[in-house]
Design a protein around this motif. Sequence first.
Motif, short mmCIF file in Angstrom:
data_model
loop_
_atom_site.label_atom_id
_atom_site.label_comp_id
_atom_site.label_asym_id
_atom_site.label_seq_id
_atom_site.Cartn_x
_atom_site.Cartn_y
_atom_site.Cartn_z
N ARG A 221 -29.14 49.96 63.08
CA ARG A 221 -30.68 50.22 62.95
C ARG A 221 -31.49 48.95 63.21
O ARG A 221 -32.60 48.99 63.22
N GLY A 222 -30.85 47.96 62.91
CA GLY A 222 -31.55 46.63 63.17
C GLY A 222 -31.66 45.91 64.72
O GLY A 222 -31.81 44.94 65.01
N ARG A 223 -30.97 47.13 65.54
CA ARG A 223 -30.82 46.91 67.01
C ARG A 223 -30.02 45.68 67.42
O ARG A 223 -30.16 44.91 68.22
N HIS A 224 -28.72 45.72 66.65
CA HIS A 224 -27.97 44.63 66.81
C HIS A 224 -26.73 45.16 67.68
O HIS A 224 -26.48 46.42 67.49
N ASP A 225 -26.28 44.67 68.78
CA ASP A 225 -25.28 45.03 69.66
C ASP A 225 -23.73 44.95 69.00
O ASP A 225 -23.23 43.81 69.24
N ILE B 100 -17.04 38.21 65.27
CA ILE B 100 -16.33 37.79 66.83
C ILE B 100 -17.22 38.22 67.66
O ILE B 100 -17.54 39.27 67.84
N GLU B 101 -17.39 37.08 68.65
CA GLU B 101 -18.35 37.28 69.61
C GLU B 101 -17.46 38.02 70.76
O GLU B 101 -16.55 37.68 71.18
N ALA B 102 -18.39 39.04 71.00
CA ALA B 102 -17.65 39.87 72.26
C ALA B 102 -17.93 39.22 73.45
O ALA B 102 -18.83 38.60 73.83
#
Length: 150
Positions: free
Chosen positions: A73-77, A147-149
């Motif tokens: 909802r916070g538009r985070h990926d 963790i960064e994708a």
Amino acid sequence: MECTVTWTGAAGTRSGMGFLAETGSGHMIAMDGAPDAVKPENGGQNLAPRPMETLLAGTGGCTAYDVVLILKRGRHDVRGCSVKLSSQRAEVDPKVFTHINMHFTVTGKGVPALAVERAITMSHDKYCSASIMLGKTAEITTSFEVIEAD
């Protein structure tokens, strides 16, 4: 919400302390008791999770659902989320949970740690019925990593 839990031991199944839950939404969950070395007839066969394990798993599902939904909802990926729950129980009956730690691992592209921390806090304080209920007997602590994708 409703659920029917039926003892399967009377049906001559392999475990004398097996149970089958049918949820109001029509899903089945098998449960079994821990083996009892002293009185085998009072124990299970370790054929399915224990009822308290399913309670802990349900709590993890409830809070992980909240965290993913809040981040989306916070538009985070956000691309992945898991929570590992470690617990301690009272030594005597009723053996309630006395401490639960929830360690979240969130994977995504550019998901800020502050957003993850906020989502966990919102779940823990406002939205997750299961953890709020268990918080009446257990100290619940949380930790997380992002963790960064690729």
